[in-house]
Design an enzyme around this catalytic site. Structure first.
Site, PDB file in Angstrom:
ATOM      1  N   HIS A 304       0.704  -1.117   0.016  1.00 16.94           N
ATOM      2  CA  HIS A 304      -0.068   0.163   0.199  1.00 16.94           C
ATOM      3  C   HIS A 304       0.713   1.157   0.124  1.00 16.94           C
ATOM      4  O   HIS A 304       1.000   2.001  -0.942  1.00 16.94           O
ATOM      5  CB  HIS A 304      -0.946  -0.089   1.313  1.00 16.94           C
ATOM      6  CG  HIS A 304      -1.860   1.219   1.226  1.00 16.94           C
ATOM      7  ND1 HIS A 304      -2.247   1.871   0.068  1.00 16.94           N
ATOM      8  CD2 HIS A 304      -2.844   1.560   2.198  1.00 16.94           C
ATOM      9  CE1 HIS A 304      -3.614   2.784   0.215  1.00 16.94           C
ATOM     10  NE2 HIS A 304      -3.640   2.394   1.512  1.00 16.94           N
ATOM     11  N   HIS A 350      -2.136  -0.088 -11.958  1.00 20.89           N
ATOM     12  CA  HIS A 350      -2.667   0.087 -10.726  1.00 20.89           C
ATOM     13  C   HIS A 350      -3.985  -0.867 -10.966  1.00 20.89           C
ATOM     14  O   HIS A 350      -4.274  -1.462 -12.084  1.00 20.89           O
ATOM     15  CB  HIS A 350      -3.417   1.498 -11.079  1.00 20.89           C
ATOM     16  CG  HIS A 350      -4.001   2.125  -9.825  1.00 20.89           C
ATOM     17  ND1 HIS A 350      -5.189   1.909  -9.534  1.00 20.89           N
ATOM     18  CD2 HIS A 350      -3.422   2.596  -8.888  1.00 20.89           C
ATOM     19  CE1 HIS A 350      -5.646   2.489  -8.530  1.00 20.89           C
ATOM     20  NE2 HIS A 350      -4.606   3.014  -7.829  1.00 20.89           N
ATOM     21  N   ARG A 359      -2.366  11.742 -11.005  1.00 23.69           N
ATOM     22  CA  ARG A 359      -1.545  12.153  -9.496  1.00 23.69           C
ATOM     23  C   ARG A 359       0.078  12.468 -10.143  1.00 23.69           C
ATOM     24  O   ARG A 359       0.732  12.969  -9.806  1.00 23.69           O
ATOM     25  CB  ARG A 359      -1.908  11.375  -8.533  1.00 23.69           C
ATOM     26  CG  ARG A 359      -3.169  11.454  -7.985  1.00 23.69           C
ATOM     27  CD  ARG A 359      -3.396  10.410  -6.740  1.00 23.69           C
ATOM     28  NE  ARG A 359      -3.063   8.980  -7.213  1.00 23.69           N
ATOM     29  CZ  ARG A 359      -3.006   7.992  -6.557  1.00 23.69           C
ATOM     30  NH1 ARG A 359      -3.184   8.137  -5.165  1.00 23.69           N
ATOM     31  NH2 ARG A 359      -2.915   6.891  -7.065  1.00 23.69           N
ATOM     32  N   ASP A 405       3.237   6.716  -7.448  1.00 25.37           N
ATOM     33  CA  ASP A 405       4.500   6.380  -6.824  1.00 25.37           C
ATOM     34  C   ASP A 405       5.688   6.387  -7.775  1.00 25.37           C
ATOM     35  O   ASP A 405       6.758   6.537  -7.405  1.00 25.37           O
ATOM     36  CB  ASP A 405       4.246   4.864  -6.218  1.00 25.37           C
ATOM     37  CG  ASP A 405       3.111   4.994  -5.352  1.00 25.37           C
ATOM     38  OD1 ASP A 405       3.066   5.810  -4.404  1.00 25.37           O
ATOM     39  OD2 ASP A 405       2.491   4.202  -5.408  1.00 25.37           O
ATOM     40  N   ARG A 431      -3.431  11.447   3.788  1.00 21.67           N
ATOM     41  CA  ARG A 431      -4.765  10.540   3.745  1.00 21.67           C
ATOM     42  C   ARG A 431      -5.744  10.768   4.670  1.00 21.67           C
ATOM     43  O   ARG A 431      -6.718  10.614   4.428  1.00 21.67           O
ATOM     44  CB  ARG A 431      -4.166   8.993   3.721  1.00 21.67           C
ATOM     45  CG  ARG A 431      -5.104   8.123   3.500  1.00 21.67           C
ATOM     46  CD  ARG A 431      -5.993   8.324   2.534  1.00 21.67           C
ATOM     47  NE  ARG A 431      -5.354   8.362   1.035  1.00 21.67           N
ATOM     48  CZ  ARG A 431      -4.961   7.372   0.109  1.00 21.67           C
ATOM     49  NH1 ARG A 431      -5.571   5.987   0.613  1.00 21.67           N
ATOM     50  NH2 ARG A 431      -4.352   7.421  -0.936  1.00 21.67           N
ATOM     51  N   ARG A 451     -20.317  -5.663   8.695  1.00 25.67           N
ATOM     52  CA  ARG A 451     -20.473  -7.203   9.111  1.00 25.67           C
ATOM     53  C   ARG A 451     -20.686  -8.156   7.829  1.00 25.67           C
ATOM     54  O   ARG A 451     -21.789  -8.639   7.589  1.00 25.67           O
ATOM     55  CB  ARG A 451     -21.081  -7.571  10.270  1.00 25.67           C
ATOM     56  CG  ARG A 451     -21.083  -8.830  10.605  1.00 25.67           C
ATOM     57  CD  ARG A 451     -19.592  -9.372  11.178  1.00 25.67           C
ATOM     58  NE  ARG A 451     -19.868 -10.519  11.917  1.00 25.67           N
ATOM     59  CZ  ARG A 451     -19.937 -11.787  11.395  1.00 25.67           C
ATOM     60  NH1 ARG A 451     -19.591 -11.871  10.018  1.00 25.67           N
ATOM     61  NH2 ARG A 451     -19.658 -12.864  11.827  1.00 25.67           N
TER      62      ARG A 451
END
Length: 469
Positions: A304, A350, A359, A405, A431, A451
């Site tokens: 991540h 990605h 980005r 990145d 973030r 749940r």
């Protein structure tokens, strides 16, 4: 039509004569109000009503199918979350409340003399769906400056961490320790009505965002600057400017880079590990400090938040092996050798995107303007020409294009921040803007405890009529 709905229309009309009208319409009712909580108080009942009506009419409507591959494949492509602040389009990239990154760069307020959007403005947009005025952004800057001081036990804790403890471990632990200051935890223990939950989550979120640069700067100074003081917050400066000052960087261009960095890393839909973790933990009514700390533990994972470090390690190894300027043909051979050895080219591909990450594009534009002759940037630019074609030839990649990145680490290195282990902390500070904006709305909209139903492999086989064994 709600203000949120009107503001979502605006990006689609930016090239029309009516664009200005819709942008003004989205802001007018609250443009004179600088207090973000007051604006939220007006928006929330309208959004609650809109969603209630939607659920009443379409609550039983089927929105997709789930396959066995999805269940085994990390739930990729499975529609299972409501996340309001951003949506990731495979072709266009991220949209913050309907606005693309170029639109945000154009529309969001900037610092005096600056060219990059202020993260405070993006936070206002994420929370309200409205493009803020300069006065509203100034209000957020001053509000965060006012809330920034760290409690003494957190300072003591940070000062006593061993220097071999990873920056992200320190970051997460300090955030957890701030839980002692939680307005939400205190209000919940006193029996506050659930319709008021969002107000206390808002207060905690504002406090936490305000304090994160202080925590991050303290970690940086302790690890890399011999424990020197981070100094004092200046209430006349914006959030990013105070952050870079506390880190010890005074160059105006680096502050501009930080404004851009903190804006574009803020949110990326709700299914990524950090956003989903915050949503999941928050659904148990854990306070924002505990929810965000959990999110940061997810961000610390190699799959991540560590990707930009892996890019830099790969680029450095490439430079070392290939020497100075490299021909396109030699570069192409190097990439093929990387792929044939079973490795990937870090920074490319990605899970959702199928085009160049916007980005990446805005960072490339920043580099072209401010550091066009930097050797590392020239290497990144050369890779941008070559890697996608090689990946297309290989035929395995669903997305051969660079992601965020592939560029961020190179920019940080250029301005002297060479400590790669620290980069994920910057990612974490950013973030917070997205996941905490959503956390406020999750409590405002009364989202329940998450749940989902799990199944065993035998159970799945029985369900689909397959033979076990």
């Amino acid at each position: 039509m709600s203000f949120l709905s009107v503001s979502r229309l605006a990006p689609k009309l930016l090239n029309s004569k009516n664009a200005t009208y819709f942008l003004v319409a989205a802001r007018n009712a609250s443009a004179s109000t600088t207090n973000l909580k007051d604006v939220l108080s007006d928006l929330i009942p309208k959004e609650q009503s809109r969603i209630k009506n939607f659920k009443q009419q379409y609550g039983k409507t089927n929105i997709g199918q789930i396959t066995v591959d999805m269940v085994y494949g990390g739930m990729r492509g499975m529609k299972g979350l409501v996340y309001e602040t951003s949506v990731l389009d495979p072709e266009e990239g991220i949209r913050f409340r309907g606005y693309s990154i170029p639109e945000c760069q154009k529309l969001l307020p900037k610092a005096p003399g600056g060219e990059e959007p202020l993260p405070e403005g993006l936070f206002w947009l994420l929370v309200t769906g409205q493009v803020p005025t300069e006065e509203q952004v100034k209000w957020v800057s001053k509000e965060w400056a006012k809330r920034a001081a760290l409690p003494s036990h957190v300072v003591t804790m940070l000062d006593n961490f061993p220097t071999n403890l990873h920056p992200m471990s320190q970051f997460s632990a300090a955030i957890t320790a701030l839980n002692s200051e939680s307005s939400f935890a205190r209000a919940y223990s006193e029996g506050v009505h659930k319709t008021k939950y969002w107000e206390f989550v808002y207060e905690d979120s504002m406090d936490l965002i305000a304090k994160l640069p202080c925590i991050a700067a303290k970690i940086y100074r302790n690890l890399y600057r011999e424990g020197s003081s981070i100094g004092a917050i200046d209430s006349n400066l914006d959030w990013s400017h105070n952050f870079t000052n506390m880190l010890g960087y005074s160059e105006a261009q680096f502050t501009e880079l930080m404004r851009l960095y903190l804006t574009i890393h803020s949110d990326h839909e709700g299914g990524n590990v950090s956003a989903h973790t915050s949503h999941l933990v928050g659904s148990a009514l854990s306070d924002p400090y505990l929810s965000f700390s959990a999110a940061m533990n997810g961000l610390a994972g190699p799959l991540h938040g560590l990707a930009n470090q892996e890019v830099l390690v790969w680029l450095t190894a490439l430079q070392k092996e290939m020497g100075g300027e490299v021909s396109d043909e030699r570069m192409r051979d190097y990439i093929w050798n990387t792929l044939k050895s079973g490795r990937v080219v870090p920074g490319y591909g990605h899970a959702v995107l199928r085009k160049t990450d916007p980005r990446y594009t805005c960072q490339r534009e920043f580099a072209l303007k401010h550091l066009p002759n930097d050797p590392m940037f020239k290497l990144v630019a050369q890779l941008y020409k070559i890697v996608p074609n090689v990946l297309l030839e290989q035929g395995k990649a669903k997305n051969p294009w660079p992601n965020v990145d592939a560029h961020s680490g190179v920019l940080l290195q250029y301005y002297g921040m060479t400590e790669m282990n620290y980069y994920t902390v910057l990612f974490g500070v950013s973030r917070a803007l997205g996941v905490l904006a959503q956390l406020v709305w999750s409590r405002a909209l009364g989202f329940p405890l998450e749940r989902p139903k799990s199944m065993s492999t035998d159970g799945l086989m029985t369900l689909v009529g397959a033979k076990s064994g």
